[in-house]
Design an enzyme around this catalytic site. Sequence first.
Site, PDB file in Angstrom:
ATOM      1  N   GLU A 174       0.647  -1.289   0.151  1.00 38.93           N
ATOM      2  CA  GLU A 174      -0.041   0.012   0.059  1.00 38.93           C
ATOM      3  C   GLU A 174       0.743   1.254  -0.054  1.00 38.93           C
ATOM      4  O   GLU A 174       0.606   2.406  -0.681  1.00 38.93           O
ATOM      5  CB  GLU A 174      -1.090   0.151   1.244  1.00 38.93           C
ATOM      6  CG  GLU A 174      -2.008  -1.120   1.327  1.00 38.93           C
ATOM      7  CD  GLU A 174      -2.584  -1.224  -0.007  1.00 38.93           C
ATOM      8  OE1 GLU A 174      -2.834  -0.394  -0.576  1.00 38.93           O
ATOM      9  OE2 GLU A 174      -3.096  -2.505  -0.234  1.00 38.93           O
ATOM     10  N   ASP A 227       3.409  -4.707  -5.480  1.00 41.46           N
ATOM     11  CA  ASP A 227       4.174  -5.961  -4.933  1.00 41.46           C
ATOM     12  C   ASP A 227       5.840  -5.664  -4.732  1.00 41.46           C
ATOM     13  O   ASP A 227       6.314  -6.242  -3.608  1.00 41.46           O
ATOM     14  CB  ASP A 227       3.811  -6.845  -5.639  1.00 41.46           C
ATOM     15  CG  ASP A 227       2.208  -7.435  -5.602  1.00 41.46           C
ATOM     16  OD1 ASP A 227       1.805  -7.206  -4.629  1.00 41.46           O
ATOM     17  OD2 ASP A 227       1.836  -8.167  -6.457  1.00 41.46           O
TER      18      ASP A 227
END
Length: 903
Positions: free
Chosen positions: A731, A799
């Site tokens: 995030e 990621d």
Amino acid sequence: MADSRDARPSTDEETAPLLQDVSHPDAPQSEHTPPTFSERISSIVQEPLSPLSKILFVVALFFLLLSSIFIGLFAGAQHKLNRPSGGEHEKETITTTISYTATATLTATSISTGISTATSTTTVTSTVSPPTPTTPPEEPACLTPQCIMLAASVLSSLDTTQDPCENFFDFANGGWLKAHPIPSDKGSIGNFELLTQDNRLLIQQILSQDSSSVYTSALQTEPGALESSEHYDELLLRKLRGLYRSCMNEDLLNARGQDPLIRVVRTIGDLFSRKTTVVNGVNKDEDAFPDGLTAAVAYLHSRGVDALFSAQIEGDVGEDPNFMTLLFGQPSLGLPSKEYYDDESIVELYQSVLERLLVTLYEEDAAFEAEESEVLTVSEPTVHEDRLRVWPPWPWPPWDGGEGGDDGDEHGRRNRTEEAPILARNVVEFEKKIANASLDLDILYQDPIATYNPVPFSNLSKALPEFDFKTYLSTFAPRNFPGRVILDSLSFPESLSRILNETSRDTIQAYLETRAALELSPHLGTTTEAWKAVRSLEERLRGIKPGAIGDRSEYCVGRVEAAMGFAAGRYFVKEVFGGSSREKGTKVITDIIETFKLSLTNLTWMDGESASAAAQKADAIRVKVGFPLSPDTRNARSLAAYYNLVKVQETAFFENMLSARVNDQIKMWFQLGKRRDPEAWEMYPSMVNAYFNPPANEIVFPAGILQPPFFSQDWPAYMSYGAFGQVASHELTHAFDSAGRLYNQNGKLEEWWTNSTSEGFNKIQKCISDQYSSYYVDDGHGGKVYVNGNLTSGENIGDSGLIQAFRAWKANFQKSSADGDEFLLPGLNYTREQMFFIAFGRIWAQNIKPESAVSRVRSDPHSPNRFRVDGTVSNIPEFAEAFKCSSKAKLNPPIEKRCVFWG
């Protein structure tokens, strides 16, 4: 900071010399130096041996040789038990030669860890296979019940027959995949889904309790905030439990049949044909809706059903991200993505589903109208059966003055039931035109500059004159008319206008009716034709076994969460999110932010000016963990006010869900023209997810995801940073991905990086887009469907933030070790570095059916889970170092083929 490939050695590795206190042969010696060990041995050898000494020497030599043989056999057998089958480990060998004349130490070094694994004295030359990737650490492991259970969970997930350097997803999850076949009623099963089930089971226990059982205390209730927490808790629980029971009452749902949906569809038809001007219970002027289209669409939007276009309230990122304005965009479609409209078999099924919906809606509506007619015309002659099947009623259309048309009977009426096949086909063609006029998803999700098109509101009205926007807005925000609107596509309004003009009114009405049926039929009983029709489409798109229906309680808890998630979250958080969970979870996040800021100065593609600005943005990110403060889940009164408009009847599940949808829309539209609520959340506390909101520059982590296998306050740090650290770093990295990087620290849309930095970023972004575009999933028919690397680039870059979690763990290792948070787990013969990556890989465990995998690839900006694991670690040199991967390993590509974002 050192280069990322120069990782710290594992703290589990041996550091002391294997042979200590051995003098150098050329070292000078003093006169009084005592004789060395070899000199003493030599003097003893030169002495004559007695017969007894000779016998003892032979016996000792025999036993020494026998011991060496047994040690060798035992070590070989033990190695075979531990050795993974297949892969490079079976091909490589280690050859060692041992001398007779000196005590020699054989140290076989693991190809994965470099840890000393065996020591023995022998007199033979032997050839053995290389040891397993890991060895038991010498320090004691934690043996508490919690540690044993955690270790067992990890061990059961692994498949040690897989080479982690070739297929890390299978290595980390192979055992889990074998133990978790996909249920017949689902398209996939994974750790996200299982944790969602666990969370819902807890909420179910709360909802299943007697209404008199009330939680009498809230989470850290603020002093003086409530005059009676128990009173508002009782109101909330009564609504929650009433909604749950109304969903669980399947007998009543099936007995009611499709009547609730029929009423909605009739309202759409009445509004569209101007039989009524009542929208949301408010009477409008007769001239307010000149053709009924605006009224019907406004009614659907008020129930949260997308039709023709979408309307959202969000910050104006070009001017003031905290000023909430109207966003006008393309609608969702009946099929997951535009690609499906080119799939003949899917289109054929979809058309048949629409036909089934139209037929059952028209037939039952005719019967419904007949019953009403009998009540209203008792003294009148019996109405002919054919007339009762006509919809809409005479006259049609209303502005034709009742004159008959060429396509009607002698009274100008048509039997729409018989026209259902034609209408269904026309609706599919209508949707296909809307899909073709819509932006591709990679632009919609990844290019915020292309989708930010502010225009005066009058421009929208001129581009789409078939729609009365002033009247539409008065339905939702009667006192707040915006001066401008933000379009995600400048061409879409004009394209929609053209499509509407090319389409018959019958088709448009059928489109609106089927949009409602597709969205709302799941709230009906499972024996209704509408429910079965929509379910058949879902079964095909997700690979669900026809007729398989899952646990009703799980579904009903999900509906309660969707309707009143913040209220349910109050009691969920109270049960599972106590102790130091919030503090420890927040620490993982803030540690990663600090590490990320330090790494910016070492990026070759980012100059100093951009690095400084990026660090400022990272500092400005708002971190929200656990539960929201608006509505305040600690405050029962705040929640009761938030859900005041949700009316719940235990005998009316369909209407309850409509009421909740209306409440959500009112809450959203209430924000128009106001300042952003800094404490507002987009997810409820029990959700297993997290998000980054660019205009608000905030990262949010609900309590629902701060549970195993993602997080536990009792876990060793290397697992918390590996599992939840991936969620946190993902995030955070979104703030600097292909879309997030275009928002500054205040959430404003602008190019705040230098041109050279943007060019460097774009080069690596293309690298990662190309990498993921080479991945594909099986379509179940022997074909391949490739990942859209442009669509998934933002999530793939997110990621890649895993490396920041790894570095944050390393940076805090000394302190966490001193605090006792780096304890080892029993039976897991892996280094802490390896366990970090194993913890990461485990969270993405998932079995998925081909149909669901194809749907995800076509419509989801996230890559399939397998590639989120293997694709991510292949770009992280520290992974290859941790597992001592060879230079030829699949997941250890040469540096020039890696897409390394963060150095």
